[in-house]
Write an enzyme that holds these catalytic residues in place. Structure first.
Site: not given
Length: 705
Positions: A535, A597, A601, A664, A670
């Protein structure tokens, strides 16, 4: 027992015939990992329908939410362990010969603990400083005669109680010449997120903010009815101020925000502020403002609009706003009553129902001497083997991102070479810098900091003064990208990528279970800390990191066609995540704000998975399974291990705040967002073409499909 602690049961003889069965890891850490997975997952959910619910369903139903917490997750659980470790450090009585930075840090902690003494003083030390800064109209100690916002700004900064409410000034690395530091000017720092303020007084969060303002002003000694009127005016000022600030979505282009001015040009274009006087007042005696100091203005249009905006308001309204911001910044340093009211405000914004225990609040205060606390922490708690293993994993994942870049079909060869070189130059800060063991260096760092004062409020003021002076002294220092002082705060459960350093940091605090253990199969480590490493690597190539070159300079290193292709692939991620709606809050994600983000991810997971497979292919025999999870293959356990690390139960208020303001995505997306984009997931769990976790349209930026 094998050398790595695993017990293998490789062959089972039954009725004269032999049948190979799966080896199982029997270490304590494997048992803990397996128990955690089993306690979190809901096997009644098909992985192909909702992988997050499959891996986390039981946890989401049963996880405790403590009154002082906004969430329950692996991060918050490890943070609890870390706080207990830090508690043991700070409660330990200072030895007579203990180094001064350690004594200072512990002294500050004990000053913070003495709530009776703090309460006995009340708000008088803060009111005194507000008065010295020019007075707060709502308290009746202000005079319009001779008042100016510039004088007030200078006084607030010199008194270390405020400043930055109309525009922010700070020292930072020069984005286009990262060997130097420079003064930057940015838009206003608001008391509540812009995303809420622009909705106006009808929004419940804004209403809670206004109620908080009035109550705090009354605690400072204001007449309540006067406060209601004057702070309503102040709030309306802040709402309108928020509207001329630039929203997050438009602050991802660093080239747009890089506007260099010499001091003389700044004075010419924005002469309504005496920048020379203001900047000179902020600098310690050892640093002189240069005649044509280079200054970077992040938001030029904001500064232009601010001049016109301020002309619409009376001095009293502006003064009330500036002093409210200063007063609110001091509430944590004053009475228990104020801190309790702050918690009530947090109940409205984040759902918190109780304050942390005071010792935890004071750990946060002691952490302001972060290098001293980090030095004691690594001496007592850090496992050196973790650093070596994490470095090895980082090198494996670095090789993987280089391979992936070289295989891309959408990037021209010259841009590929630059991307590969950038990946090869990422600096790793794993665990902690060795200088944390050198007391001479730590004492040198804290030179000039003296908070032996027995009054908590004044001790914090002195700490703020010292920190400001330190930052401005750095203005004349050559930047050292690997400076231990910049990477020595390791008592945190997080990881970071710095685009201006092209570096990533994995502090000691995160290198522990469930993020990492030397006594579990490598597929667990690669799925957890390996995913985090991938990441952070990918952040160097997300929409923001990709604007900086291998040195960390803001520099266009892309070929035009490759950049266009990158932007198209990035839009796939933006649109995909913007289509996701959270069922608890009924809010859609902000695909633009979360794109960096989300790219990290998706890229990070794939890198970790590919790096693990490359490593596993070199093993003499397959890695063992986990106890009571023998029915899952190692590839399945890899994906389950990633997902269970992100199991997170939120308070609805905190989740709403996260979706509205945070870069995020919530944990559910995620996990599911990444797995939906990863073709290998469908092979591993045998998902069909109509399954929810196997959408027809998949997004990939830095990895070939």
């Amino acid at each position: 027992m094998s050398p790595n602690g695993w017990t293998f049961l490789a062959i089972l003889f039954t009725f004269g015939s032999c049948k190979t069965i799966r080896p199982v890891c029997k270490t304590d850490d494997c048992k803990k990992t397996a128990d955690r997975i089993l306690n979190y997952m809901d096997p009644s959910v098909r992985p192909c329908d909702d992988f997050y619910k499959f891996a986390c369903g039981k946890f989401l139903e049963s996880a405790e939410l403590r009154d002082d917490k906004t969430e329950n997750s692996s991060f918050s659980q490890v943070n609890d362990i870390l706080e207990d470790q830090l508690k043991a450090i700070v409660f330990e009585e200072s030895r007579p010969n203990e180094p001064h930075p350690y004594q200072t840090m512990k002294h500050l902690f004990y000053l913070c603990l003495d709530e009776d003494k703090i309460d006995a003083r009340g708000v008088s030390p803060a009111v005194s400083r507000l008065s010295t800064a020019g007075g707060w109209p709502v308290l009746g100690n202000w005079s319009e005669f001779g008042w100016s916002f510039l004088d007030t700004e200078i006084r607030l900064r010199n008194l270390s109680i405020g400043g930055g409410s109309l525009f922010q000034i700070f020292v930072s690395i020069d984005d286009k010449n990262t060997s130097k530091r420079v003064i930057k000017i940015d838009q206003a720092g608001l008391g509540l997120s812009r995303e809420f303020l622009v909705k106006g007084l009808s929004d419940p969060i804004v209403q809670a903010y206004y109620s908080y303002m009035v109550d705090i002003a009354e605690m400072y000694g204001a007449d309540r009815r006067l406060a209601q009127v004057k702070l309503n005016e102040s709030l309306m000022f802040e709402i309108e101020l928020a509207k001329i600030t630039v929203p997050q979505e438009q602050r991802r282009d660093f080239e747009r925000m890089y506007n260099p001015y010499g001091l003389e040009d700044l004075m010419t274009e924005f002469g309504w502020v005496n920048w020379t006087a203001l900047l000179e007042s902020m600098m310690p005696a050892s640093v002189q403002l240069r005649k044509n100091e280079l200054i970077i203005v992040n938001e030029v249009e904001f500064l232009k609009n601010l001049e016109v905006f301020l002309q619409k308001y009376s001095d009293e309204v502006i003064a009330n706003y500036m002093m409210w911001q200063a007063a609110s910044s001091m509430t944590d340093n004053l009475t228990t009553k104020m801190r309790n009211r702050n918690m009530e405000y947090s109940r409205a914004t984040e759902g918190i129902a109780a304050r942390k225990p005071r010792w935890k609040e004071c750990i946060g205060v002691a952490s302001r001497l972060s290098l001293a606390l980090s030095s004691l922490y690594v001496e007592r708690y850090f496992d050196e083997s973790s650093k070596k293993a994490a470095l090895n994993m980082t090198n494996m994942i670095r090789k993987e991102i280089i391979r992936n870049i070289q295989e891309l079909d959408w990037m021209d060869e010259e841009t590929k070479k630059r991307a590969v070189y950038k990946a090869s130059q990422v600096v790793q800060h794993i665990g902690y810098p060795d200088e944390l063991n050198d007391m001479n260096k730590i004492e040198e760092y804290y030179k000039g900091l003296d908070i032996d004062n027995d009054q908590y409020f004044e001790a914090l003021i002195e700490l703020s003064r010292w920190a400001n002076d330190y930052k401005f002294r750095q203005l004349r220092e050559e930047v050292n990208r690997t400076d231990w002082r910049s990477h020595g705060t390791v008592t945190t459960v997080d990881a970071f990528y710095s685009p201006t350093e092209n570096s990533m940091q994995f502090p000691a605090g995160i290198l522990q279970q469930p993020f990492f253990s030397a006594r579990v199969p490598q597929y667990v480590n690669y799925a957890t800390i390996g995913f985090a490493i991938g990441h952070e690597f990918t952040h160097g190539f997300d929409d923001q990191g990709s604007q900086f070159d291998y040195k960390g300079d803001l520099n266009e290193w892309w070929g035009k066609e490759s950049k266009d292709n990158f932007n198209k692939k990035k839009m796939c991620i933006i649109d995909q995540y913007a289509s996701y709606k959270d069922s608890q809050t009924q809010l859609n994600l902000n695909g633009i704000n979360t794109q960096g983000e989300n790219v990290a991810d998706n890229g990070g997971f794939k890198l970790a998975y590919l790096a693990y497979h490359r490593m596993a292919d070199q093993l003499m025999e397959p890695e063992p399974g986990l106890p009571n999870l023998e029915q899952y293959s190692n590839d399945q356990l890899f994906m389950i291990s990633t997902a269970y690390l992100w199991c997170k139960r939120y308070r609805p208020e905190a989740l709403r705040m996260l979706i509205t303001t945070d870069p995020h995505s919530p944990a559910e997306f995620r996990v599911n967002g990444v797995m939906k984009n990863f073709p290998e997931f469908n092979k591993v769990f045998q998902c069909g073409s109509g399954d929810a976790m196997n959408p027809e349209n998949k997004c990939a930026v830095w990895q070939s499909q």
